[in-house]
Motif scaffolding. Sequence first.
Motif, mmCIF file in Angstrom:
data_model
loop_
_atom_site.group_PDB
_atom_site.id
_atom_site.type_symbol
_atom_site.label_atom_id
_atom_site.label_comp_id
_atom_site.label_asym_id
_atom_site.label_seq_id
_atom_site.Cartn_x
_atom_site.Cartn_y
_atom_site.Cartn_z
ATOM 1 N N ALA A 234 0.819 -1.208 0.000
ATOM 2 C CA ALA A 234 0.000 0.000 0.000
ATOM 3 C C ALA A 234 0.854 1.260 0.000
ATOM 4 O O ALA A 234 0.325 2.367 -0.108
ATOM 5 C CB ALA A 234 -0.931 0.001 1.212
ATOM 6 N N ASN A 235 2.177 1.091 0.081
ATOM 7 C CA ASN A 235 3.062 2.254 0.100
ATOM 8 C C ASN A 235 4.350 1.982 -0.674
ATOM 9 O O ASN A 235 5.448 2.241 -0.199
ATOM 10 C CB ASN A 235 3.398 2.653 1.533
ATOM 11 C CG ASN A 235 4.148 3.981 1.617
ATOM 12 O OD1 ASN A 235 3.857 4.918 0.876
ATOM 13 N ND2 ASN A 235 5.119 4.058 2.513
ATOM 14 N N SER B 204 0.465 3.569 -4.135
ATOM 15 C CA SER B 204 -0.491 2.496 -3.906
ATOM 16 C C SER B 204 -0.328 1.481 -5.033
ATOM 17 O O SER B 204 -0.822 1.667 -6.139
ATOM 18 C CB SER B 204 -1.920 3.049 -3.876
ATOM 19 O OG SER B 204 -2.854 2.010 -3.681
ATOM 20 N N LYS C 126 -0.853 -2.111 -6.729
ATOM 21 C CA LYS C 126 -1.874 -3.163 -6.741
ATOM 22 C C LYS C 126 -1.334 -4.511 -7.188
ATOM 23 O O LYS C 126 -1.827 -5.552 -6.777
ATOM 24 C CB LYS C 126 -3.034 -2.752 -7.651
ATOM 25 C CG LYS C 126 -3.738 -1.465 -7.242
ATOM 26 C CD LYS C 126 -4.450 -1.618 -5.924
ATOM 27 C CE LYS C 126 -5.280 -0.386 -5.598
ATOM 28 N NZ LYS C 126 -5.981 -0.521 -4.303
ATOM 29 N N THR D 117 -0.249 0.420 -10.554
ATOM 30 C CA THR D 117 -0.527 1.323 -9.441
ATOM 31 C C THR D 117 -1.841 2.057 -9.691
ATOM 32 O O THR D 117 -2.401 1.992 -10.787
ATOM 33 C CB THR D 117 0.604 2.363 -9.257
ATOM 34 O OG1 THR D 117 0.427 3.444 -10.179
ATOM 35 C CG2 THR D 117 1.974 1.739 -9.469
ATOM 36 N N THR D 118 -2.287 2.775 -8.695
ATOM 37 C CA THR D 118 -3.507 3.564 -8.862
ATOM 38 C C THR D 118 -3.263 4.802 -9.718
ATOM 39 O O THR D 118 -4.203 5.513 -10.060
ATOM 40 C CB THR D 118 -4.065 4.002 -7.499
ATOM 41 O OG1 THR D 118 -3.067 4.734 -6.793
ATOM 42 C CG2 THR D 118 -4.506 2.801 -6.681
#
Length: 779
Positions: free
Chosen positions: A251-252, A277, A279, A294-295
């Motif tokens: 998440a980081n 973030s 995924k 990523t987002t």
Amino acid sequence: MLYDIIFSTSKIVRRPFLAMAEGDFMRNKFKQAVLIILSFALSIIISSCNSEISRVTWKTTPTSKVLRTTPTPTNSPPLANSISPDNFEEETQTTITLSYFDLEGDLATACNISGENGIIINAPCTCNIVGVCSVEIIGAINYTGPGSFSYTVSTGTVVSNTALATFEIESEYISIPQNLTSYTSLANNELYGASVDNIGNIYVGTYSGLSISNNGGISFSNKTTAQGLGDNNILKVHTDPSGRNVYVATANGLSISCDGGISFSNKTTAQGLGSNSVKNVFVNSLNTTIYVATTGGLAISGDSGTSFSNKTTVQGLGNNNTTGVYLNADGSIIYAATSGGLSISTDGGGSFTNKTTAQGLGSNSVLGVFIDPTGVIYAATIGGLSISTNGGTSFINRTTAQGLGNNMVNNVYVDISGIIYASTRAGLSISTNGGLSFLNKTTANGLGHNTVMETFVDSSGNIYAATQWGLSISNDGGTTFSNIVTNQGIGPYYVTDIALDASNNIYAATSGGLAISVDGGNNFSNRTTAQGLGSNTVSGVHLGSSGSIYVATGGGLSISTDNGVSFSNKTTAQGLGSNSVRNVYTSISSEYIYAATSGGLSISTNSGATFSNKTTAQGLGHNDTYDVCLDSFGNIYVANYGGLSISTDGGTSFTNKTTAQGLGNNWVFAVFIDLEDNIYAATLGGLSISTDNGISFSNKTTSQGLGNDNVRGVYVDSSGTIYAATAAGLSISYDGGSNFINKSTDQGIGTISANSVFIMESSNTIYVPTNYGISVHAY
């Protein structure tokens, strides 16, 4: 005849004064012999007694020349010894003394450092007047893992061999129990991903770290931010066949290990990721190019993660929110799952064409993608599993009509024999006929949970399903599953509050009950409604002076007088303002109970048999209360939605402090009173401090170094050090709040958000409850 006798080292010379008669010759020969004997005897006496005889003259007359050679002194180089100094914490200064031996006993006069790994030289290497050489180093910023440097020492102009210093740079904070050596279970039961390398090592991404098993799932070692992971929330994991290189989507950031998961380096937007973030991740085994979903786009690195180029809608992606990525067999085509379709690139990511429901996808929200060796595309969507046999020109969509457990498909995997495994929100759906029909496996077959996040199948056909309650493994093609869950930890729950007793037993308020550890955090047992708690949602815990345990729950105030074996629950029936209890406090002397509820402050003077409730009618700023404590005079302080309310008459009346008195915000989450009766209020707008009994407050914010102005908890130790739990880490001040330094995931805090803080001064230990467990630092 008289003779002068001259002594020499080589001979005796006689010189006649008068001519001798022939007859006297023999007599003189005798006398001469006697004199020679006497002269030698005399020389022995003189030399042995060190006497001085005036009438005897000594003269050295060597008969031959003797050559003498003066030896040249040798100076062997010193021998430097490789060393393994004590481990130390990241970003922490330490001094390391070097080791050497010199044959002649010469003292080192200089030293040199080279080949630094994981460290920064803080002060040059020097040798003192007695030959002790040392160097001052600091662990590199945000780095944990193996550290080393090489060194030589010199005695004058003679330089030693090169020796090596090796050590471990440890994280400042660790997660318990996940980072304790005795812990062998999954980091958390809430799983998001699973993978197996070619030698059988299992990698499981959990809500609380990366769990790795080298023995088929019998036991696990757990990796968290303490080993360099960007975050403990692990969404996916990818390994190379050897298991040496491990790529973890967190998440980081994207965390990469080149040593089998011993340590990680984290890649973020600083290296070019579209977003921190992450995924999903996929690595091309042919050229080690890394693809990161990523987002904020699909990031691609051709230099092992040193830098990334990010692809977005500008290059044709369906959406910048990418959730999955995969390559075809020869690595020439990139497939990116996005929330706006399945995007395909045939030119290395230079451009993408996007496939949507217009081409037959079940939904434009694609959660995962898989390409089999023949080039068939499988797209996991929120509307079914979509399959294309023509490169994405068209798709056929499979749903519950074909036997899927649910149309929301989280991910998809196809094994070497062509069997399809669709991870759905209602089971693991398996097809042996190319997707014409599916058989769905659920908890009835042994799955830990029907929500399956990802599935992996190894070369032996063993199935590994990451579920929302454990890792489910099948060795018979999915007919049955055995489920592995954590049996020592806190479970998949976030921790909101913590308390420790004099024996260092830990009591943790979690979203799934009260977790209790009697062995320093190695193992936890969980208390729930089965033991009498009002609710499994626990927001606060307090230990009374008599040994009673008080637990604030979403269903009442639960009290145990038998060390947590059982609880009796108090509710509105006993006079509580609300069954939603946020926190609890007891007085030291009389053990009056003060319960902060969503309906007022409830006070009991009879061990909880009955409560009287205080509200705005008595002067509270708001009936929605969050915390309560007392000072040394018995004054009551109540943190509430409308300010900090103070009572000096046992709760009969309250005066309310707000921003008008300097509070950072009227929404106050917690309150603490130090040994000097100074007041510390944790507010939504900073940490507010009063040294005049609440008449006025000075507010501390990010301007003073707080991690975030949203302060959830506060603690002040006996030395006056302030610890503030914020939405962006644990902030610490050593100067009364003038300046703060912030500790976050880079220092090993379980998550960026700290929910509260507790200091056990008897053991010099900091405990930080987080959404991913308890973070601990011994100082």
